[in-house]
Each structure stands twice: as structure tokens, then as C-alpha cells.
Design an enzyme around this catalytic site. Structure first.
Site, PDB file in Angstrom:
ATOM      1  N   TYR A   1      -0.034   4.608 104.332  1.00 51.65           N
ATOM      2  CA  TYR A   1       1.224   5.123 103.773  1.00 51.65           C
ATOM      3  C   TYR A   1       2.350   4.114 104.013  1.00 51.65           C
ATOM      4  CZ  TYR A   1       5.169   8.344 103.017  1.00 51.65           C
ATOM      5  OH  TYR A   1       6.315   8.937 102.561  1.00 51.65           O
TER       6      TYR A   1
ATOM      7  N   ASN B   1       8.929   8.895  92.015  1.00 50.73           N
ATOM      8  CA  ASN B   1       9.001   9.723  93.223  1.00 50.73           C
ATOM      9  C   ASN B   1       7.633  10.131  93.761  1.00 50.73           C
ATOM     10  OD1 ASN B   1      10.256  11.997  95.002  1.00 50.73           O
ATOM     11  ND2 ASN B   1       8.890  13.088  93.591  1.00 50.73           N
TER      12      ASN B   1
ATOM     13  N   PRO C   1       7.361  20.421 101.171  1.00 48.72           N
ATOM     14  CA  PRO C   1       5.953  20.821 101.345  1.00 48.72           C
ATOM     15  C   PRO C   1       5.046  19.691 101.846  1.00 48.72           C
ATOM     16  CG  PRO C   1       6.831  21.735  99.315  1.00 48.72           C
ATOM     17  CD  PRO C   1       7.887  20.816  99.846  1.00 48.72           C
TER      18      PRO C   1
HETATM   19  P1  NDP Z   1       5.719  16.685  98.114  1.00 50.72           P
HETATM   20  O1  NDP Z   1       4.320  16.524  98.615  1.00 50.72           O
HETATM   21  O2  NDP Z   1       6.454  17.913  98.496  1.00 50.72           O
HETATM   22  O3  NDP Z   1       5.746  16.544  96.519  1.00 50.72           O
HETATM   23  C1  NDP Z   1       5.092  15.467  95.904  1.00 50.72           C
HETATM   24  C2  NDP Z   1       4.763  15.824  94.468  1.00 50.72           C
HETATM   25  O4  NDP Z   1       4.116  14.677  93.893  1.00 50.72           O
HETATM   26  C3  NDP Z   1       3.783  17.004  94.344  1.00 50.72           C
HETATM   27  O5  NDP Z   1       4.171  17.844  93.285  1.00 50.72           O
HETATM   28  C4  NDP Z   1       2.460  16.294  94.044  1.00 50.72           C
HETATM   29  O6  NDP Z   1       1.569  17.075  93.250  1.00 50.72           O
HETATM   30  C5  NDP Z   1       2.933  15.108  93.235  1.00 50.72           C
HETATM   31  N1  NDP Z   1       1.935  14.047  93.190  1.00 50.72           N
HETATM   32  C6  NDP Z   1       1.112  13.608  94.175  1.00 50.72           C
HETATM   33  N2  NDP Z   1       0.314  12.644  93.704  1.00 50.72           N
HETATM   34  C7  NDP Z   1       0.647  12.447  92.402  1.00 50.72           C
HETATM   35  C8  NDP Z   1       0.176  11.590  91.390  1.00 50.72           C
HETATM   36  N3  NDP Z   1      -0.843  10.725  91.594  1.00 50.72           N
HETATM   37  N4  NDP Z   1       0.757  11.649  90.185  1.00 50.72           N
HETATM   38  C9  NDP Z   1       1.764  12.531  89.923  1.00 50.72           C
HETATM   39  N5  NDP Z   1       2.225  13.394  90.835  1.00 50.72           N
HETATM   40  C10 NDP Z   1       1.675  13.342  92.083  1.00 50.72           C
HETATM   41  O7  NDP Z   1       6.476  15.370  98.619  1.00 50.72           O
HETATM   42  P2  NDP Z   1       8.039  15.077  98.884  1.00 50.72           P
HETATM   43  O8  NDP Z   1       8.862  15.745  97.882  1.00 50.72           O
HETATM   44  O9  NDP Z   1       8.318  15.242 100.319  1.00 50.72           O
HETATM   45  O10 NDP Z   1       8.028  13.488  98.659  1.00 50.72           O
HETATM   46  C11 NDP Z   1       8.471  12.871  97.460  1.00 50.72           C
HETATM   47  C12 NDP Z   1       8.505  11.374  97.712  1.00 50.72           C
HETATM   48  O11 NDP Z   1       9.363  11.095  98.815  1.00 50.72           O
HETATM   49  C13 NDP Z   1       7.145  10.777  98.057  1.00 50.72           C
HETATM   50  O12 NDP Z   1       6.999   9.504  97.474  1.00 50.72           O
HETATM   51  C14 NDP Z   1       7.223  10.639  99.565  1.00 50.72           C
HETATM   52  O13 NDP Z   1       6.365   9.641 100.069  1.00 50.72           O
HETATM   53  C15 NDP Z   1       8.670  10.293  99.754  1.00 50.72           C
HETATM   54  N6  NDP Z   1       9.166  10.538 101.086  1.00 50.72           N
HETATM   55  C16 NDP Z   1       9.232  11.817 101.591  1.00 50.72           C
HETATM   56  C17 NDP Z   1       9.691  12.014 102.882  1.00 50.72           C
HETATM   57  C18 NDP Z   1       9.776  13.372 103.501  1.00 50.72           C
HETATM   58  O14 NDP Z   1      10.097  13.439 104.698  1.00 50.72           O
HETATM   59  N7  NDP Z   1       9.503  14.449 102.784  1.00 50.72           N
HETATM   60  C19 NDP Z   1      10.115  10.878 103.721  1.00 50.72           C
HETATM   61  C20 NDP Z   1       9.967   9.609 103.098  1.00 50.72           C
HETATM   62  C21 NDP Z   1       9.532   9.453 101.818  1.00 50.72           C
HETATM   63  P3  NDP Z   1       0.348  17.895  93.950  1.00 50.72           P
HETATM   64  O15 NDP Z   1       0.938  19.177  94.388  1.00 50.72           O
HETATM   65  O16 NDP Z   1      -0.645  18.032  92.850  1.00 50.72           O
HETATM   66  O17 NDP Z   1      -0.140  17.037  95.083  1.00 50.72           O
END
Ligand code: NDP
Length: 267
Positions: A158, A87, A196
Site C-alpha cells: 500500500y 480516488n 469503511p
Molecule cells: P473505502 O474503502 O471506504 O472506499 C473505496 C471505494 O473504492 C469503495 O467503494 C471500493 O469499492 C472502491 N474500489 C476499490 N477498488 C476499486 C477498483 N479497482 N475500481 C473502482 N473502485 C474500486 O476507502 P476510503 O474512502 O477510505 O479511501 C478512498 C481513497 O483514499 C483510497 O485511495 C485510499 O487509499 C485513500 N486514503 C484513505 C485514508 C483513510 O484513512 N480512509 C487515508 C489515506 C488515503 P468496493 O466496495 O467494491 O471495494
């Protein structure tokens, strides 16, 4: 009957947003869940609220040495893995200097996005497969995006990274089937889910409300999605209910990808 009884699941980027919703949903459905993130403090906080079937392990998905440590932890504690949700993902807007359009892209910024979104999923599948061969029935769910299916001019890195996730999921699905492994692999494509991740793009206060309303106006169902909308789709693909489903892409986008633009209106 809980849908994930006796399943051992690992979720990346699970400290908040979609990953946290998936973790919460999986716990409710009877799974043992390893919550991983590079944000140790937030992930541990979530873990503490989810009871004794929740475990935390530090994992930056772009670091192979972290995956090796996680593999050793899962092997020692559980002896196998049944569900992996890749994720963790970043847009690059906050994490890099950019820009991210095709004409002016900054190569270091491009690589940073690929390292988390594309390399991170590839490493996850690599170590997931190794741990899942000991499972009775295993499932990898890779979180791609609507952006993995269409172009995004201002976020080209992205979009390219998410297209890589979509395609790699199919390679993993076919590879595991060819090898006779009990492992399925599918991709999920969320669109406009209010988490977020959007904060930096939405601003604050009234500007934020106006920005959300503007986005909602372009979504066929008329509103942005929430993290649980995605979690329920992931639950289906993770559970044995989808035993005959591998290599598919499941869109969770309020109808955006159905193609609503420039169509004649019905009277
Ligand atoms: P958020 O930014 O809310 O949460 C992402 C989490 O991933 C954060 O806790 C972040 O930690 C962590 N993270 C980032 N980089 C890494 C890394 N290298 N290793 C481990 N953890 C990491 O994102 P969402 O919940 O919205 O998104 C989750 C997934 O869904 C993502 O892949 C996103 O691309 C995808 N997605 C989301 C959409 C949306 O509209 N929200 C639409 C399409 C896809 P930290 O706080 O340290 O950055």
C-alpha cells in the site's frame, strides 16, 4: 456562487467513503458528476440521491477496457472532462491473502494492490488527459496517502503504491505543462480518515471504540478525520481557485506528518 459551475467531473471509487463525500460536495458546488465504482449497486444508490446532475458508470480502475468505455461515454455525453479525482484504492488487507511486510510479502498480493492503486491512477491520468484537452481549465486530483510519504511496515505494498501515486502526479503535472495542455495535476495525502476502509482494522463494538481512541491519541489534533475534511481539500484543487497550483502534495492528516513524535514537551 457555486465553485464548480459548468464543470464536468469524474470520480473513481465514489460509492462510499471519501469518493462519495467528494461527489456530494461537487454536486453541491454546481458540477455535473460522473460517479464511478466497481461496486455498481452502491454507486447507483448514491447517484440516485444526488439529482439529475449525477451520472453513474461502472469502472474497475485496474481494467483498461473499462477506462476505454468510460472515455467513450464521457466523449459522447459531454464532449470533454474538466475534473478527474482518482480516488479508488485498497489496502490489500481484505482483498488479498498477504502478508504485506517487506520480509514475507506475497507477490500476488503485492501486485493486486499495485494494480488498483498505482496502475489504476496511471490509467486514470492517461484517459483523463485525452478527455481534458478539450477543457478550458482542467484538474486531476490523485488521492495518495500519508502512507505515500512515510514507510508502513505492515502495509508495504500500500505504501509503495501510494508513493507511486505521489510521484506520478508530478510527472503528469510537468508533462501537461510542457505540452501546453490546460490540465493541472496534484496529489492529496489523507491520514487516519474514518471511512469503511478502516472497518476490518477496527473490529466492532467496544473494541472498535477503543481502537479509534488509541489511534486518536497519536494524532496531534486528537481525533480521526472525516471524509468531508478531504472533500474540501479536493474541492480547492479541483476548482479554478487553484489555477496556479500544479505538482503539489496537500496533506490532510490532523498534523500527523508535521512530526510530533519524540519531541520535548513544552512546560
Ligand atoms: P473505502 O474503502 O471506504 O472506499 C473505496 C471505494 O473504492 C469503495 O467503494 C471500493 O469499492 C472502491 N474500489 C476499490 N477498488 C476499486 C477498483 N479497482 N475500481 C473502482 N473502485 C474500486 O476507502 P476510503 O474512502 O477510505 O479511501 C478512498 C481513497 O483514499 C483510497 O485511495 C485510499 O487509499 C485513500 N486514503 C484513505 C485514508 C483513510 O484513512 N480512509 C487515508 C489515506 C488515503 P468496493 O466496495 O467494491 O471495494
Amino acid at each position: 456562487m457555486p465553485r464548480l459551475n459548468n464543470k464536468i467531473a469524474l470520480i473513481t471509487g465514489a460509492a462510499r467513503g471519501i469518493g462519495a463525500a467528494v461527489a456530494t460536495c461537487f454536486i453541491e458546488q454546481g458540477a455535473t458528476v460522473i460517479i464511478t465504482d466497481k461496486n455498481a449497486e452502491e454507486a447507483q444508490k448514491l447517484c440516485d440521491t444526488l439529482g439529475d446532475r449525477a451520472y453513474f458508470h461502472l469502472l474497475d480502475v485496474s481494467e483498461e477496457s473499462h477506462w476505454q468505455a468510460v472515455e467513450a461515454f464521457v466523449q459522447t455525453e459531454f464532449g470533454r472532462l474538466d475534473i478527474l479525482v482518482n480516488n479508488a484504492g485498497i489496502t490489500g488487507f481484505l482483498e488479498t491473502v498477504g502478508p504485506h511486510d517487506p520480509e514475507h510479502l506475497d507477490l500476488a498480493s503485492w501486485h493486486t494492490v499495485q494494480r488498483t492503486n498505482s496502475d489504476g491512477v496511471a490509467l486514470g491520468c492517461k484517459y483523463g488527459i485525452r478527455l481534458m484537452k478539450a477543457s478550458q481549465a482542467a484538474s486531476i486530483v490523485n488521492i495518495s496517502s500519508r502512507s505515500g510519504l512515510v514507510g508502513i511496515p505492515a502495509a508495504a505494498a500500500y505504501a509503495a503504491s501510494k508513493a507511486a501515486v505521489r510521484n506520478h502526479s508530478k510527472s503528469v503535472a510537468l508533462y501537461c505543462a510542457q505540452q501546453g495542455y490546460p490540465i493541472r495535476c496534484n496529489s492529496v495525502h489523507p491520514g487516519a480518515i474514518l471511512t469503511p476502509m478502516w472497518d476490518a482494522m477496527l473490529g466492532e463494538g467496544e473494541a472498535r471504540e477503543a481502537a479509534i481512541a488509541g489511534i486518536a491519541a497519536d494524532i496531534p489534533v486528537g481525533h480521526m478525520g472525516n471524509a468531508m475534511d478531504v472533500a474540501y481539500a479536493v474541492l480547492y484543487l479541483a476548482s479554478d481557485e487553484s489555477a496556479y497550483v500544479t505538482g503539489i502534495e496537500l496533506n490532510i492528516d490532523g498534523g500527523i506528518l508535521a512530526g510530533s513524535s519524540a519531541a520535548p514537551k513544552s512546560s
